[in-house]
Design a protein around this motif. Structure first.
Motif, PDB file in Angstrom:
ATOM      1  N   LEU A  62       2.456  19.025  -2.495  1.00 48.71           N
ATOM      2  CA  LEU A  62       2.239  17.397  -3.028  1.00 48.71           C
ATOM      3  C   LEU A  62       3.105  16.291  -2.326  1.00 48.71           C
ATOM      4  CD1 LEU A  62      -0.940  17.888  -5.393  1.00 48.71           C
ATOM      5  CD2 LEU A  62      -0.451  18.560  -2.892  1.00 48.71           C
ATOM      6  N   TYR A  63       3.217  15.153  -1.937  1.00 47.16           N
ATOM      7  CA  TYR A  63       4.262  13.958  -1.326  1.00 47.16           C
ATOM      8  C   TYR A  63       3.720  12.895  -1.858  1.00 47.16           C
ATOM      9  CZ  TYR A  63       6.084  18.343   0.134  1.00 47.16           C
ATOM     10  OH  TYR A  63       6.632  20.154   0.167  1.00 47.16           O
ATOM     11  N   VAL A  64       4.721  11.611  -1.960  1.00 45.32           N
ATOM     12  CA  VAL A  64       3.750  10.583  -2.078  1.00 45.32           C
ATOM     13  C   VAL A  64       4.884   9.401  -1.181  1.00 45.32           C
ATOM     14  CG1 VAL A  64       4.491   8.376  -4.161  1.00 45.32           C
ATOM     15  CG2 VAL A  64       4.129  10.475  -5.223  1.00 45.32           C
ATOM     16  N   TRP A  65       3.941   8.973  -0.419  1.00 42.05           N
ATOM     17  CA  TRP A  65       4.022   8.213   0.253  1.00 42.05           C
ATOM     18  C   TRP A  65       4.958   6.651  -0.347  1.00 42.05           C
ATOM     19  CZ3 TRP A  65       4.174   8.529   5.555  1.00 42.05           C
ATOM     20  CH2 TRP A  65       3.080   9.169   6.334  1.00 42.05           C
ATOM     21  N   TYR A  66       5.771   6.281   0.169  1.00 41.71           N
ATOM     22  CA  TYR A  66       6.455   5.303  -0.078  1.00 41.71           C
ATOM     23  C   TYR A  66       5.853   4.242   0.079  1.00 41.71           C
ATOM     24  CZ  TYR A  66      10.377   7.055  -2.394  1.00 41.71           C
ATOM     25  OH  TYR A  66      11.737   7.566  -4.130  1.00 41.71           O
ATOM     26  N   PRO A  67       5.604   3.094   0.214  1.00 37.67           N
ATOM     27  CA  PRO A  67       5.471   1.949  -0.002  1.00 37.67           C
ATOM     28  C   PRO A  67       5.751   1.803   1.922  1.00 37.67           C
ATOM     29  CG  PRO A  67       5.347   0.767  -1.709  1.00 37.67           C
ATOM     30  CD  PRO A  67       6.108   2.341  -1.749  1.00 37.67           C
TER      31      PRO A  67
ATOM     32  N   GLU B 130       1.083  -0.605   0.069  1.00 38.51           N
ATOM     33  CA  GLU B 130       0.340  -0.240  -0.335  1.00 38.51           C
ATOM     34  C   GLU B 130       1.181   1.285  -0.177  1.00 38.51           C
ATOM     35  OE1 GLU B 130      -3.033   0.273   3.273  1.00 38.51           O
ATOM     36  OE2 GLU B 130      -3.818   1.903   2.347  1.00 38.51           O
ATOM     37  N   ALA B 131       0.669   2.229  -0.686  1.00 36.85           N
ATOM     38  CA  ALA B 131       1.497   3.830  -1.151  1.00 36.85           C
ATOM     39  C   ALA B 131       0.124   4.084  -0.594  1.00 36.85           C
ATOM     40  CB  ALA B 131       2.240   3.482  -1.770  1.00 36.85           C
ATOM     41  N   LEU B 132       0.030   6.072  -1.662  1.00 35.67           N
ATOM     42  CA  LEU B 132      -0.706   6.897  -1.099  1.00 35.67           C
ATOM     43  C   LEU B 132      -0.096   8.041  -2.124  1.00 35.67           C
ATOM     44  CD1 LEU B 132      -3.319   7.485  -0.318  1.00 35.67           C
ATOM     45  CD2 LEU B 132      -2.253   8.726   2.126  1.00 35.67           C
ATOM     46  N   PHE B 133      -0.990   8.353  -3.224  1.00 31.42           N
ATOM     47  CA  PHE B 133      -0.371   9.349  -4.171  1.00 31.42           C
ATOM     48  C   PHE B 133      -1.269  10.033  -4.014  1.00 31.42           C
ATOM     49  CE2 PHE B 133       1.152   5.205  -5.812  1.00 31.42           C
ATOM     50  CZ  PHE B 133       2.411   5.669  -5.906  1.00 31.42           C
ATOM     51  N   PRO B 134      -0.372  11.971  -4.639  1.00 32.41           N
ATOM     52  CA  PRO B 134      -1.553  12.861  -4.475  1.00 32.41           C
ATOM     53  C   PRO B 134      -3.130  13.247  -4.991  1.00 32.41           C
ATOM     54  CG  PRO B 134       1.012  13.504  -4.411  1.00 32.41           C
ATOM     55  CD  PRO B 134       0.528  11.967  -4.986  1.00 32.41           C
TER      56      PRO B 134
ATOM     57  N   PHE C  96       4.908   4.098   4.033  1.00 31.98           N
ATOM     58  CA  PHE C  96       2.708   3.763   4.662  1.00 31.98           C
ATOM     59  C   PHE C  96       2.653   3.115   5.471  1.00 31.98           C
ATOM     60  CE2 PHE C  96      -1.949   3.218   3.977  1.00 31.98           C
ATOM     61  CZ  PHE C  96      -2.158   4.105   3.280  1.00 31.98           C
TER      62      PHE C  96
ATOM     63  N   TRP D  73      10.530   5.648 -10.185  1.00 30.63           N
ATOM     64  CA  TRP D  73      11.384   4.337  -9.657  1.00 30.63           C
ATOM     65  C   TRP D  73      11.459   3.202 -10.446  1.00 30.63           C
ATOM     66  CZ3 TRP D  73       5.941   4.078  -6.164  1.00 30.63           C
ATOM     67  CH2 TRP D  73       6.311   5.189  -5.177  1.00 30.63           C
TER      68      TRP D  73
ATOM     69  N   THR E 173      -2.426  13.985   3.952  1.00 29.20           N
ATOM     70  CA  THR E 173      -2.754  13.232   3.548  1.00 29.20           C
ATOM     71  C   THR E 173      -3.494  12.768   4.819  1.00 29.20           C
ATOM     72  OG1 THR E 173      -0.945  11.741   4.023  1.00 29.20           O
ATOM     73  CG2 THR E 173      -1.215  13.535   1.802  1.00 29.20           C
TER      74      THR E 173
ATOM     75  N   ARG F 201       3.106   4.803   8.812  1.00 32.66           N
ATOM     76  CA  ARG F 201       1.768   5.676   8.953  1.00 32.66           C
ATOM     77  C   ARG F 201       0.415   4.421   9.069  1.00 32.66           C
ATOM     78  NH1 ARG F 201      -3.839   6.409   6.082  1.00 32.66           N
ATOM     79  NH2 ARG F 201      -4.158   8.389   6.354  1.00 32.66           N
TER      80      ARG F 201
ATOM     81  N   ASP G  91       8.349  10.470  -1.422  1.00 30.95           N
ATOM     82  CA  ASP G  91       9.026  10.158  -2.683  1.00 30.95           C
ATOM     83  C   ASP G  91       8.490  12.703  -2.731  1.00 30.95           C
ATOM     84  OD1 ASP G  91      10.421  11.538  -5.424  1.00 30.95           O
ATOM     85  OD2 ASP G  91      10.269   9.591  -5.807  1.00 30.95           O
TER      86      ASP G  91
END
Lengths: 480, 480
Positions: free
Chosen positions: B39-44, A68-72, B47, A126, B161, B50, B31
């Protein structure tokens, strides 16, 4: 909150649309009174169902190597506009953010309708080497569609609050194909846990995901005979890889475009579960997702009230320790009113405990799905309840499966199809040519759902349009 | 992904800002290369931290009678504009959706910066009677701020987020006051689980939440001496109730406005945890939130390699069964490179198992927080690992607590304050008058953080501006 307002009767399930809307309200799943069309509020009770359902989804994905990840949420217009087919599919449905505070933004930002264009610019950075594959990432997010059609809670939304979308990357077209198969298998497993049998088919070419090579999908048959698409998996080929420049190094040191898939499932999973299992009395929930799995009703007379309450508390404690979600309803309501309330909320098992039961060292267990009453010995209450849960889950699934099978009609004439799709899904031979498919749809006045993923191809039949011989049948259905 | 790119050294933690940014990248938490500022991306991996952190938050809220729900992201302009103070606080920061597809929307929609104006129109309908109280509902959602200041991952974001916001309703001002106290207590408990000691204070009036009677807050002291606000609880009085017409019936049948509170916590909780515990080698994670809690490194020689690997697998299996998250690193990397990698990721405990250890029936356990090595007997590996986890967690908290206390400086002169806030938080007497507070802030060039929620008021001191006697000291700090 405002329980008393909700003592009105639920419409019978036969009047499905009214039943569905009233049930969401009376069982406190969604509140539809939010002041924007197509946006709804999850009540705490509804959200608890959502939480349990998504725990299943997460578990099954995590156990099959997904991360699981999270993108904007916000996608800049220039990224969003990169993939031509994709834009065409979504441009009428996208919400645009144009202002921040009192400033006009330099670049308008789209609210994601789906996240390919948010995720793939990252994948470009990536993805490096064949050794990275497969990349299998998912997120659970809110997505947005500016729906102009009639909206409906959990089914057709302007904010899809619970979109689980997976995005995978592979070395070859075949690896991506295998991934789509895996996805369909995992989704089937998820629905098995929800007691929901599914139709699995490949969408006709004109109904695939914008930008995909092909789309496989899961549908449920709803009580009114229309199908609800409750999961899709898309083979993206290297189409998006070319647009977003996602390349990997092969073992030989060559740079090659990657192959991708994506697959999604949403709160429609809950719409299907509720609709398929529910009855005239309200929700019927599979035990695994029920916020309250057991309600204990003390049957109290003047004499022995304390013993009964103590026994109820003891049972609650023991079941809770066994990981079961339990409530005692010791309120002043009449027993009938209590039954009504907890039946509406779909509690799988009611335990009634009165003085006589205590003498016999039992509780009376009443199943929500069948209404069957049976005594469970108190010393073995944990095992007794668990085995009831299994029986309930299995019964829900088997009942739904029979219902599904009874709603699939094998047809040979288009007129017959027109008739049968009033009650469910028709199958009809199809030669596979686009023009014949489109012509059939015109005659029938409904769409081809897809080609079943598994079918016996042991008969030669005739395409009802061109007469050509074919071994393929397709599903035709009225859809949500 | 692209591990090799990340073998560069982490800057020392003394250079906090560089260390923080590099660490988020090298440990694969966020990232920052998403193509929109803020706005940023949660890597797995990030996350997973989190997920574990928010499991703690959910657990503590659920166990204290809160219920999770979910309200829409989009707020119509007319609702958003209802509360005058509130608007003033947010109008420069709100993103506006103005278009759906190619249509201009009749009513622009705000992306929630916080959800009072989305939730309270529903509360108007939900709140009926004193018997409904307390209503304690929360949601975990993405919220948006059009930040014009410098943005920073997890700390200052355009898309927050992971905003957990609770909204409660009560019969009286005093009940709401008690709820704010409960909230501050629960948040303190959450941070205790994260090993993060906090400052707790009441914000000065000019820094309270727009529309609130008062705001209490939790702050952490970051390694550079600046404070980070990591939780707030607002007493809303009946201000919003009057705006949104939220009334309840008293036991006497009277209609009265309700009192409300709201309180929030965000991914800043993770920023604080990472920043406070981390070191020059990378992350140091409290075991409860570590995605990988134990890494097993097989120490392999030509002889006995199979036995060692078998023993590692056995240990992994046993620890997994005990609910511990374990990885074996049997890759071809040198042991040193393995240590580097897993230390960067903050894995609390490394177990090394080689042929000699097997002979002695032990594993060598190396703690991430202290570097201490100790043998754990293999037959008692589960208990041994668990007790290490407790020791690690407690050590992280105690160490951080000492650090926090060492960074609080009692001052009497404003010049001293100016000096001390370079290293942490200063306290200074304050008479409580607004003009004196503002004047102090001007002289110091930094803000009053707040009045400590608990302080001994046993000394009479002088306000450095007006000279009036006071028993109150305030925190002054440079803030994020």
């Amino acid at each position: 909150m405002a329980e008393s307002e909700k003592e009105a009767a639920l419409p019978p399930k036969e009047e499905f649309s009214e039943w569905y809307n009233e049930l969401l309200w009376m069982a406190e799943i969604m509140d539809v009174r939010y002041p924007v069309k197509g946006l709804y509020v999850w009540y705490p009770f509804g959200f608890a169902i959502r939480r349990n359902t998504y725990n299943i989804i997460r578990e099954i994905l995590d156990n099959s190597g997904h991360q699981e990840a999270l993108f904007p949420l916000l996608i800049p217009e220039n990224e969003f506009m990169k993939e031509a087919e994709h834009i065409k599919g979504f441009e009428d449905e996208v919400y645009w953010v144009t202002h921040g505070g009192r400033d006009t933004l330099d670049i308008p930002l789209a609210l994601r309708p789906t996240s390919e264009t948010a995720i793939y610019p990252m994948y470009k950075m990536w993805v490096r080497s064949h050794a990275d594959f497969p990349i299998k990432i998912y997120q659970i997010v809110n997505t947005f569609r500016y729906e102009t059609k009639h909206t409906r809670p959990l089914i057709r939304l302007r904010e899809i609050t619970s979109f689980k979308e997976a995005h995978t990357v592979h070395a070859t077209w075949e690896d991506a194909e295998a991934q789509v198969k895996e996805a369909i298998g995992l989704y089937t497993e998820i629905y098995r846990r929800l007691g929901v049998p599914v139709l699995r088919s490949r969408r006709p070419d004109w109904d695939k995901f914008p930008g995909a090579d092909y789309t496989d999908a899961l549908d449920a048959i709803m009580p009114d005979g229309r199908t609800l698409q409750i999961g899709t998996a898309h083979h993206l080929g290297d189409n998006f890889a070319k647009t977003f420049d996602i390349k990997y190094e092969t073992p030989d040191g060559e740079q090659r475009y990657a192959y991708q898939t994506c697959y999604g499932i949403s709160e429609r999973s809950i719409a299907a579960t509720i609709s398929i299992h529910g009855d005239d009395k309200g929700l019927v929930l599979p035990p695994e997702i029920a916020p309250v799995q057991v309600v204990i009703i003390p049957i109290i007379f003047k004499k022995g009230a304390e013993e009964v309450l103590a026994a109820c508390k003891d049972v609650k404690e023991r079941l809770t320790k066994a990981g079961i979600r339990v409530e005692i309803d010791a309120s002043d309501l009449r027993p009938g009113a209590k039954y009504y309330k907890w039946e509406m909320k779909g509690v799988p098992l009611r335990l009634e405990i009165g003085p006589r039961d205590l003498q016999n060292n039992v509780a009376v267990a009443v199943r929500r799905d069948t209404g069957e009453k049976e005594q469970i010995s108190l010393p073995e209450i944990e095992a007794g309840v668990s085995s009831k849960f299994e029986a309930i889950h299995e019964n829900l699934y088997q009942k739904a499966k029979v219902e599904l099978e009874n709603r699939i009609f094998e047809c040979t004439e288009l007129e017959e199809v027109k008739n049968k799709i009033q009650d469910g899904v028709a199958t009809i031979p199809w030669c596979g040519k686009r023009e014949c498919g489109r012509a059939m749809e015109d005659v029938i006045g409904a769409g081809i759902l897809g080609i079943p993923l598994e079918q016996k191809r042991d008969r030669k039949e005739k395409c009802p349009i061109c007469g050509e011989e074919t071994e393929t049948r397709v599903y035709v259905a009225r859809t949500y």
